[in-house]
Design a protein around this motif. Structure first.
Motif, PDB file in Angstrom:
ATOM      1  N   GLY A 103     -66.622 104.713 176.234  1.00  0.00           N
ATOM      2  CA  GLY A 103     -68.002 105.175 176.075  1.00  0.00           C
ATOM      3  C   GLY A 103     -68.979 104.171 176.639  1.00  0.00           C
ATOM      4  N   ALA A 115     -74.194 114.783 178.689  1.00  0.00           N
ATOM      5  CA  ALA A 115     -73.111 114.304 177.851  1.00  0.00           C
ATOM      6  C   ALA A 115     -71.928 113.782 178.656  1.00  0.00           C
ATOM      7  N   ARG A 179     -76.191 107.127 173.522  1.00  0.00           N
ATOM      8  CA  ARG A 179     -75.386 107.894 172.570  1.00  0.00           C
ATOM      9  C   ARG A 179     -76.089 108.052 171.220  1.00  0.00           C
ATOM     10  N   GLN A 180     -76.838 107.024 170.811  1.00  0.00           N
ATOM     11  CA  GLN A 180     -77.574 107.181 169.546  1.00  0.00           C
ATOM     12  C   GLN A 180     -78.553 108.352 169.646  1.00  0.00           C
ATOM     13  N   VAL A 183     -76.561 111.612 169.485  1.00  0.00           N
ATOM     14  CA  VAL A 183     -76.071 111.887 168.130  1.00  0.00           C
ATOM     15  C   VAL A 183     -77.239 112.359 167.244  1.00  0.00           C
ATOM     16  N   LEU A 196     -71.295 116.570 172.762  1.00  0.00           N
ATOM     17  CA  LEU A 196     -71.385 115.096 172.709  1.00  0.00           C
ATOM     18  C   LEU A 196     -70.329 114.493 173.624  1.00  0.00           C
ATOM     19  N   THR A 202     -69.100 107.113 170.796  1.00  0.00           N
ATOM     20  CA  THR A 202     -69.724 108.264 170.139  1.00  0.00           C
ATOM     21  C   THR A 202     -68.981 108.599 168.849  1.00  0.00           C
TER      22      THR A 202
END
Ligand code: HEM
Length: 416
Positions: A103, A115, A179-180, A183, A196, A202
């Motif tokens: 990631g 994504a 990624r935050q 999410v 995602l 992740t």
């Protein structure tokens, strides 16, 4: 110290709950809280969480979608030049794959908010950034496995700390923030969970198990995957290609078979993995007085080396002439073709299906071949053969049997 050398004792050692991981004791700085270094309940909990990513459908997606894309991208320049060295080609392929699994986005802003994994497919700066990440990962690998290093161990560990700080600033921060955001979008209903990214970072951020994962632990865990996933795998590819080329020399008609028949090619790769385990030994320490099934007693506190290299050549498990490359080898019941090269038990390799695929009889729907077999297939299909004017040579920096250079020529039939 005790060394386990038979297949049965080595397998038992890997599976024993009172033998804890010890390979990273000297490199604990970098490996504190990382999955392979956890023991008991914390390890089970982390493994359960990460198993949400390492599922068969994720492996199938990597195999049919991401791995072929990465292989094509990495091979392109060598094919255009008509030549290349298998070692850097394998390293770049496997590093690019492992970076996606971890990631880590290679280029800041390169992947936008989508994504998909964040490797800038357009080249340019991505190449320089990729080389930089590659160097950082080499330093992290060296510092984490400092137990096996020769030379100034303190300097190697200090260099590893610097490499982690560089990784954090140059690659991790933007990967984390992206990624935050994704999410958060998912939690607030603006993004479908299925959209995602499918990667370790992740998975840790979503953390449905609500494990206590301090930010530094997540950083170290994510930093671990690119090097553990690529170092082992790239050496496997070069060993496998050497056996394949040698075989084709002796059985020229089999070249086409090995290109067309993935399962046959995979049998070659697995036999090569048995002979050349990427981690020739595993290290453990007994946390209690124990007795192995063989009757061997091991007192608490004893250091135990599991010799994968010896176990993989145990004639009891692999039949006569265990040192010989034989893709048609008959094995004992329940003995996998790669032996213990992926470990077994609680710490068994999470990336095994990604790198090595599945044995045909284990595959219910799609027979996963694994990245090494896929790459071997692309290399062969593009007419690769060892360069007769530039023979391969072993790595002089190690006493292990490792290839240092493996130049090949590509004889691609012109198309149209
Ligand atoms: C041919 C390639 C590979 C080989 C030979 C290999 C080998 C191994 C071995 C022997 C272990 C067990 C270590 C021990 O018990 O002390 C292990 C663990 C692990 N491997 Fe691999 N590996 C390979 C590729 C990968 C890849 C591609 C990934 C992920 C991208 C990966 C991720 C892991 C992880 C996360 C663990 C730790 C699992 C745990 O502790 O629960 N490996 N690997």
């Amino acid at each position: 110290m005790i060394v386990l050398t038979t297949y049965e004792e080595a397998r038992d050692g890997f599976r024993h709950r009172d033998l804890r991981q010890a390979l990273y004791d000297e490199g604990v700085h970098l490996m504190d809280g990382v999955i392979v270094n956890l023991h008991g309940d914390p390890h089970v909990a982390r493994r359960r969480l990460e198993n949400r990513l390492f599922r068969r459908d994720t492996f199938a997606w990597y195999e049919t979608d991401r791995i072929p894309t990465i292989i094509d991208r990495v091979l392109a320049a060598a094919l255009a030049a008509g030549r290349g060295d298998l070692l850097p080609l394998a390293r770049r392929t496997m590093m690019a794959l492992s970076v996606e699994v971890a990631g880590v986005d290679i280029v800041t802003g390169g992947a936008g908010d989508g994504a998909e994994a964040g490797v800038d497919e357009g080249g340019g700066d991505a190449d320089a950034d990729f080389e930089r990440l590659y160097g950082i990962m080499n330093r992290l690998a060296r510092a984490s496995t400092v137990a096996h290093a020769t030379g100034d161990k303190e300097a190697i560990i200090a260099d590893g700390d610097e490499a982690l700080a560089e990784f954090e600033a140059a690659f991790y921060h933007h990967s984390l923030y992206r990624r935050q955001r994704l999410v958060r979008d998912m939690e607030e209903g603006r993004r479908d969970p299925a959209d995602l990214p499918r990667d370790v970072l992740t998975t840790l951020l979503v953390n449905t198990d609500k494990l206590d994962l301090p930010p530094d632990t997540i950083l170290r865990e994510v930093a671990y995957f690119p090097w553990v996933g690529s170092h082992s795998t790239s050496a496997q590819l070069v060993h496998a290609m050497h056996h394949i080329f040698t075989w084709i020399d002796e059985h020229p008609a089999d070249r086409d078979v090995l290109i067309a028949d993935g399962a046959r090619r995979q049998a070659f790769v697995h036999e090569s993995m048995r002979l050349h385990p990427a981690s020739p030994v595993a290290e453990r320490v007994a946390t209690a007085d124990i007795e192995l099934k063989s009757g061997r007693r091991i007192p608490e506190g004893t250091a135990v080396t599991v010799s994968v290299e010896a176990a993989n050549r145990d004639p009891e498990a692999f039949g006569p002439e265990p040192d010989r490359f034989d893709p048609d080898r008959r094995r004992g019941d329940g003995v996998p073709p790669w032996g213990l090269s992926f470990g077994t038990g609680t710490h068994a390799c999470l990336g095994q299906e990604l790198a090595g695929g599945l044995e045909p009889e284990d595959a219910l729907h799609h027979h996963l071949l694994g990245a090494v077999t896929l790459m071997a297939g692309s290399i062969l299909a593009n007419g690769a053969r060892p360069d007769p004017d530039d023979p391969p040579s072993l790595d002089q920096n190690t006493t292990r049997h490792m290839w240092g250079r493996y130049p090949v020529l590509f004889d691609v039939e012109p198309t149209g």
